[in-house]
Motif scaffolding. Structure first.
Motif, PDB file in Angstrom:
ATOM      1  N   GLU A 106      13.585  56.079   3.568  1.00 25.82           N
ATOM      2  CA  GLU A 106      13.795  56.166   2.117  1.00 25.82           C
ATOM      3  C   GLU A 106      15.272  56.314   1.784  1.00 25.82           C
ATOM      4  O   GLU A 106      15.660  57.135   0.955  1.00 25.82           O
ATOM      5  N   GLU A 107      16.071  55.496   2.472  1.00 25.73           N
ATOM      6  CA  GLU A 107      17.516  55.484   2.242  1.00 25.73           C
ATOM      7  C   GLU A 107      18.013  54.051   2.283  1.00 25.73           C
ATOM      8  O   GLU A 107      17.462  53.218   2.993  1.00 25.73           O
ATOM      9  N   ASP A 108      19.085  53.779   1.562  1.00 30.74           N
ATOM     10  CA  ASP A 108      19.805  52.522   1.691  1.00 30.74           C
ATOM     11  C   ASP A 108      20.814  52.701   2.818  1.00 30.74           C
ATOM     12  O   ASP A 108      21.649  53.608   2.762  1.00 30.74           O
ATOM     13  N   ARG A 109      20.728  51.839   3.821  1.00 32.76           N
ATOM     14  CA  ARG A 109      21.593  51.968   4.989  1.00 32.76           C
ATOM     15  C   ARG A 109      22.309  50.640   5.238  1.00 32.76           C
ATOM     16  O   ARG A 109      21.889  49.586   4.777  1.00 32.76           O
ATOM     17  N   SER A 110      23.370  50.694   6.010  1.00 30.70           N
ATOM     18  CA  SER A 110      24.154  49.497   6.323  1.00 30.70           C
ATOM     19  C   SER A 110      23.307  48.482   7.068  1.00 30.70           C
ATOM     20  O   SER A 110      22.499  48.837   7.927  1.00 30.70           O
ATOM     21  N   GLU A 111      23.555  47.216   6.777  1.00 31.58           N
ATOM     22  CA  GLU A 111      22.844  46.143   7.478  1.00 31.58           C
ATOM     23  C   GLU A 111      23.047  46.207   8.987  1.00 31.58           C
ATOM     24  O   GLU A 111      22.245  45.677   9.757  1.00 31.58           O
ATOM     25  N   LEU A 112      24.118  46.837   9.435  1.00 31.58           N
ATOM     26  CA  LEU A 112      24.403  46.928  10.862  1.00 31.58           C
ATOM     27  C   LEU A 112      23.353  47.741  11.608  1.00 31.58           C
ATOM     28  O   LEU A 112      23.230  47.651  12.822  1.00 31.58           O
ATOM     29  N   GLU A 113      22.560  48.535  10.877  1.00 32.30           N
ATOM     30  CA  GLU A 113      21.523  49.353  11.506  1.00 32.30           C
ATOM     31  C   GLU A 113      20.211  48.599  11.691  1.00 32.30           C
ATOM     32  O   GLU A 113      19.278  49.124  12.285  1.00 32.30           O
ATOM     33  N   PHE A 114      20.129  47.370  11.172  1.00 36.21           N
ATOM     34  CA  PHE A 114      18.856  46.659  11.131  1.00 36.21           C
ATOM     35  C   PHE A 114      18.889  45.388  11.965  1.00 36.21           C
ATOM     36  O   PHE A 114      19.946  44.814  12.205  1.00 36.21           O
ATOM     37  N   ARG A 115      17.710  44.955  12.354  1.00 35.78           N
ATOM     38  CA  ARG A 115      17.570  43.688  13.059  1.00 35.78           C
ATOM     39  C   ARG A 115      16.437  42.896  12.428  1.00 35.78           C
ATOM     40  O   ARG A 115      15.347  43.431  12.219  1.00 35.78           O
ATOM     41  N   TRP A 116      16.707  41.640  12.162  1.00 35.04           N
ATOM     42  CA  TRP A 116      15.698  40.723  11.632  1.00 35.04           C
ATOM     43  C   TRP A 116      14.640  40.491  12.701  1.00 35.04           C
ATOM     44  O   TRP A 116      14.974  40.369  13.889  1.00 35.04           O
ATOM     45  N   ALA A 117      13.385  40.414  12.317  1.00 32.79           N
ATOM     46  CA  ALA A 117      12.309  40.292  13.312  1.00 32.79           C
ATOM     47  C   ALA A 117      11.329  39.181  12.958  1.00 32.79           C
ATOM     48  O   ALA A 117      10.169  39.232  13.343  1.00 32.79           O
ATOM     49  N   GLY A 118      11.791  38.188  12.215  1.00 37.15           N
ATOM     50  CA  GLY A 118      10.952  37.015  11.979  1.00 37.15           C
ATOM     51  C   GLY A 118      10.152  37.094  10.699  1.00 37.15           C
ATOM     52  O   GLY A 118      10.273  38.021   9.904  1.00 37.15           O
ATOM     53  N   GLU A 119       9.329  36.073  10.523  1.00 38.48           N
ATOM     54  CA  GLU A 119       8.512  35.961   9.318  1.00 38.48           C
ATOM     55  C   GLU A 119       7.420  37.032   9.314  1.00 38.48           C
ATOM     56  O   GLU A 119       6.838  37.336  10.351  1.00 38.48           O
ATOM     57  N   ALA A 120       7.133  37.564   8.140  1.00 33.41           N
ATOM     58  CA  ALA A 120       6.100  38.594   8.002  1.00 33.41           C
ATOM     59  C   ALA A 120       4.764  37.967   7.641  1.00 33.41           C
ATOM     60  O   ALA A 120       4.691  36.803   7.246  1.00 33.41           O
ATOM     61  N   HIS A 121       3.732  38.753   7.789  1.00 32.14           N
ATOM     62  CA  HIS A 121       2.376  38.397   7.368  1.00 32.14           C
ATOM     63  C   HIS A 121       1.809  37.198   8.130  1.00 32.14           C
ATOM     64  O   HIS A 121       1.119  36.363   7.554  1.00 32.14           O
ATOM     65  N   TYR A 137       0.442  28.605  15.207  1.00 27.84           N
ATOM     66  CA  TYR A 137       0.471  30.062  15.048  1.00 27.84           C
ATOM     67  C   TYR A 137       1.714  30.665  15.700  1.00 27.84           C
ATOM     68  O   TYR A 137       2.387  31.513  15.115  1.00 27.84           O
ATOM     69  N   PHE A 138       2.033  30.216  16.907  1.00 29.46           N
ATOM     70  CA  PHE A 138       3.041  30.890  17.717  1.00 29.46           C
ATOM     71  C   PHE A 138       4.468  30.433  17.426  1.00 29.46           C
ATOM     72  O   PHE A 138       5.391  31.236  17.476  1.00 29.46           O
ATOM     73  N   PHE A 139       4.639  29.144  17.134  1.00 32.32           N
ATOM     74  CA  PHE A 139       5.994  28.611  17.037  1.00 32.32           C
ATOM     75  C   PHE A 139       6.433  28.239  15.622  1.00 32.32           C
ATOM     76  O   PHE A 139       7.605  28.336  15.303  1.00 32.32           O
ATOM     77  N   LEU A 140       5.518  27.750  14.816  1.00 34.66           N
ATOM     78  CA  LEU A 140       5.931  27.164  13.539  1.00 34.66           C
ATOM     79  C   LEU A 140       6.040  28.228  12.449  1.00 34.66           C
ATOM     80  O   LEU A 140       5.119  29.016  12.241  1.00 34.66           O
ATOM     81  N   ARG A 141       7.159  28.214  11.748  1.00 31.58           N
ATOM     82  CA  ARG A 141       7.395  29.151  10.665  1.00 31.58           C
ATOM     83  C   ARG A 141       7.758  28.369   9.409  1.00 31.58           C
ATOM     84  O   ARG A 141       8.208  27.231   9.480  1.00 31.58           O
ATOM     85  N   ASN A 142       7.581  29.005   8.261  1.00 34.27           N
ATOM     86  CA  ASN A 142       7.792  28.303   7.003  1.00 34.27           C
ATOM     87  C   ASN A 142       9.255  27.965   6.751  1.00 34.27           C
ATOM     88  O   ASN A 142       9.580  26.889   6.306  1.00 34.27           O
ATOM     89  N   ASN A 143      10.159  28.903   7.008  1.00 36.34           N
ATOM     90  CA  ASN A 143      11.594  28.697   6.826  1.00 36.34           C
ATOM     91  C   ASN A 143      11.909  28.124   5.440  1.00 36.34           C
ATOM     92  O   ASN A 143      12.619  27.131   5.299  1.00 36.34           O
ATOM     93  N   GLU A 144      11.362  28.773   4.422  1.00 38.23           N
ATOM     94  CA  GLU A 144      11.514  28.267   3.059  1.00 38.23           C
ATOM     95  C   GLU A 144      12.833  28.723   2.434  1.00 38.23           C
ATOM     96  O   GLU A 144      13.341  29.794   2.740  1.00 38.23           O
ATOM     97  N   LYS A 145      13.327  27.929   1.550  1.00 36.78           N
ATOM     98  CA  LYS A 145      14.521  28.280   0.785  1.00 36.78           C
ATOM     99  C   LYS A 145      14.076  29.120  -0.409  1.00 36.78           C
ATOM    100  O   LYS A 145      13.132  28.756  -1.102  1.00 36.78           O
TER     101      LYS A 145
END
Ligand SMILES: [Zn+2]
Length: 113
Positions: free
Chosen positions: A10-25, A43-51
């Protein structure tokens, strides 16, 4: 500096503390052994990669270590909201996003607690 809100700390923290982990849901197939190779590849490889509006998993790797979901605009790189893993996809009325089919994210063994 980009600040990201961790829904667990429940805090705003620097982006340096985070890692992207792919598409959700992304829902794992009920019986993964019974699906075709093409269905597995989708299921395993294809992602939406939407703009624009995307739903992503992020991990507060240098904080609480937990995975959470975020709605982010890939054009502006603006985080619209973050929410705890396991919650349904968040509907964002101001962006016009209206998800009628809500998929829920199922926590996996790799999720930190
Ligand atoms: Zn955190």
């Amino acid at each position: 500096m980009l600040l990201i809100h961790c829904p667990y700390c429940e805090e705003d923290r620097s982006e340096l503390e985070f890692r992207w982990a792919g598409e959700a849901h992304i829902a794992r197939p009920e019986n993964i052994a019974a699906i075709s190779d093409e269905e597995f590849a989708e299921y395993f490889f294809l992602r939406n990669n939407e703009k624009g509006l995307t739903y992503e998993r992020w991990r507060h790797i240098h904080g609480c270590g937990r995975f959470f979901n975020a709605a982010r605009d890939t054009v502006s790189d603006r985080f619209l909201t973050t929410y705890k893993a396991g919650l349904p996809k968040q509907v964002l009325p101001e962006t016009g996003a209206s998800e009628k089919t809500v998929e829920t994210y199922e926590a996996t063994e790799g999720d930190a607690r």
